[in-house]
Design an enzyme around this catalytic site. Structure first.
Site, short mmCIF file in Angstrom:
data_model
loop_
_atom_site.label_atom_id
_atom_site.label_comp_id
_atom_site.label_asym_id
_atom_site.label_seq_id
_atom_site.Cartn_x
_atom_site.Cartn_y
_atom_site.Cartn_z
N GLY A 40 0.81 -1.22 0.00
CA GLY A 40 0.00 0.00 0.00
C GLY A 40 0.84 1.26 0.00
N ASP A 69 4.38 -4.66 -7.29
CA ASP A 69 3.74 -3.44 -6.80
C ASP A 69 4.25 -2.21 -7.54
OD1 ASP A 69 6.08 -4.35 -5.18
OD2 ASP A 69 5.94 -2.37 -4.32
N ASN A 70 5.29 -2.38 -8.32
CA ASN A 70 5.84 -1.26 -9.08
C ASN A 70 5.55 -1.40 -10.57
OD1 ASN A 70 6.86 -0.15 -6.74
ND2 ASN A 70 8.86 -1.12 -6.96
#
Ligand code: AMP
Ligand code: MG
Length: 479
Positions: free
Chosen positions: A87, A245-246
């Site tokens: 997150g 997440d990137n």
């Protein structure tokens, strides 16, 4: 006129997609850079943004009208290990703006204080990494590569503690969206099919309106990612931390942490201090993108078919095309770099033998292609004879092209940059800003990088690799 956020579509998704919270105020905000051209493009008023009230908004001290600040929930595989909750630990999405052309963009503050997703982090960003992201993301724009952008950099007046004590800063980041592969993984890991569906519908409406099914959505994401990585390879860009997440679902380059451009060509080049095994090395990026897309497929399985076996078969069939899609995109990039407008079977081999020559000679990647177009590449090679042998094949190939030489040279100059964000030049600009509060080298570097294909003699120093090469150069995650 202050920015107005009139239609924050992500904030209308259910509560479990984010945490609502305002940025944490800072002591003494000071604007160090505003991207006037981008502000205008977004329909924002640069004079207001540079005013004391505007700077308060860019620092997170004041919430603009219509802003519904949220920290987004996502998960992700970090260096291959799944983390079910990451997150926005140091970022807040202020809201969305829709520009004159109808394009919707996220406006996010990065370094805006702790959130429920901060874990052990302080929620802040240091000035160095903020300016670094500014420089490199805007360089990518000028190179024609899909990317998030940088609207502003503000120093906070509050120090942050990293390896040293550093000035704190906030970057205003602009993105098509901040939805990541890891956003899908977040809900998949919780077995929340309803949220997965809402997320996929949101992504289709926002980024892939022509996708008629979730399967088609997956395939569009695969295509964009393949094209993105092919473009990275074309300019020698190493992302450095291609965790899921990137990886932006919209296919933009996102999360400029330890990224860097390669000087001397070698596929194993790694600059990131945390990438000990070379997982995210230059030449590994296509394979890693495929791995990340497989994780996206896994997360989307419940959307493909009620029957798990059928869903898996569909995902595998779509992902099975990734190699060919990437290969095609990459070959397209290479053909343009070599100035080829027709296609021949042997073009891939011609390119690969050139790359091998560069690797064997430790030749600068950017200069090699630029000078190839100028007809002066020979001087770059320690063993000119090896280049001559390759060049004979190349010239034979060019003889079969319909274009005249001047046209080909112009076309090559339009895709092979003179200027990339050279590591030593980036460091020089950051050091002056951080140590001496001198933003001249930073501004000058931005000026050079804004027109990467246009050779300007007064900027010759920016076109050259560092004297001793970048062998010992290390980048850090900036966390
Ligand atoms: P990154 O490696 O920058 O992509 O970040 C990975 C995760 O760590 C994300 O969830 C970030 O929000 C979080 N993170 C990175 N730096 C910080 C920080 N200084 N404070 C809180 N969270 C952070
Ligand atoms: Mg990240």
């Amino acid at each position: 006129m202050p920015p107005v956020f009139t239609d924050n579509s992500y904030a209308r998704l259910p509560d479990r997609f984010y945490a609502r919270l305002a940025p944490t105020p800072v002591s003494a905000p000071k604007l160090v850079k505003l991207n006037t051209a981008l502000a205008l493009q977004l329909g924002l008023d640069p004079a207001f943004l540079a005013s004391p009230e505007g700077v308060e908004i860019l620092a997170g001290n004041k919430v603009a009208e219509g802003s519904e600040p949220i920290a987004l929930a996502y998960a992700g595989h970090q260096f291959g290990n799944f983390v079910p909750q990451l997150g926005d630990g140091r970022a807040v999405l202020l809201g969305e703006v829709v520009d004159k052309t109808g394009t919707r963009r996220d406006i996010q503050l990065k370094g805006s204080g702790p959130t429920p997703f901060s874990r052990r982090g302080d929620g802040r960003a240091a000035l160095g990494p903020v300016l670094r992201e500014y420089i490199i993301s805007e360089a990518m724009v000028a190179l024609g590569i899909p990317t998030t952008r940088s609207l502003a950099a503000v120093i906070t007046g509050d120090p942050v503690i990293r390896e040293n004590i550093m000035p704190g800063a906030v970057l205003t980041r602009v993105a098509s969206s901040h939805i990541r592969v890891g956003t899908f993984q977040f809900f998949a890991a919780r077995g929340d099919k309803e949220a997965l569906k809402l997320l996929a519908d949101h992504v289709i409406a926002r980024h892939y309106p022509d996708a008629k099914s979730y399967r088609e959505l997956y395939e569009r994401v695969i295509e964009r990612q393949a094209n993105l990585v092919a473009r990275w390879l074309g300019v020698g860009f190493i992302h450095g931390v291609m965790n899921t997440d990137n990886v932006s679902i919209a296919g933009e380059t996102i999360d400029y942490g330890p990224c860097a451009f390669m000087d001397a060509y070698h596929p194993e080049t790694v600059f990131s201090s945390i990438d000990q095994t070379g997982r995210y090395a230059f030449g590994k990026q296509p394979q890693i993108a495929g791995w990340n897309l497989a994780r996206l497929g896994e997360a989307m399985l419940p959307l493909f078919d009620e029957d798990p076996d059928a869903a898996l078969a569909q995902a595998n069939e779509s992902l099975g095309n990734y190699g060919a899609i990437f290969g095609h995109a990459y070959l397209g990039v290479l053909r343009r770099k070599f100035g080829l407008v027709t296609e021949q079977e042997s073009d891939g081999e011609l390119a690969q033998s050139f790359m091998k020559l560069l690797a064997d000679n430790g030749t600068d990647y950017t200069q090699a292609f630029r000078k190839l177009g100028d007809g002066t590449a020979r001087g770059l090679f320690e063993e000119p004879a090896a280049f001559d042998a390759w060049d004979a094949t190349y010239r034979a190939r060019l003889a079969q092209e319909p274009q005249d030489e001047a046209t080909r040279r112009a076309a090559m100059q339009a895709v092979n940059p003179v200027y990339i964000p050279r590591n030593h030049k980036v460091e020089e600009a950051l050091a002056a800003a951080i140590q001496d509060d001198n933003y001249e080298p930073f501004e000058k570097l931005l000026t050079v990088l804004a027109k990467p294909f246009e050779e300007r003699p007064e900027f010759a120093a920016y076109a050259a690799p560092p004297a001793g090469g970048s062998a010992n150069y290390q980048t850090f995650c900036g966390t």
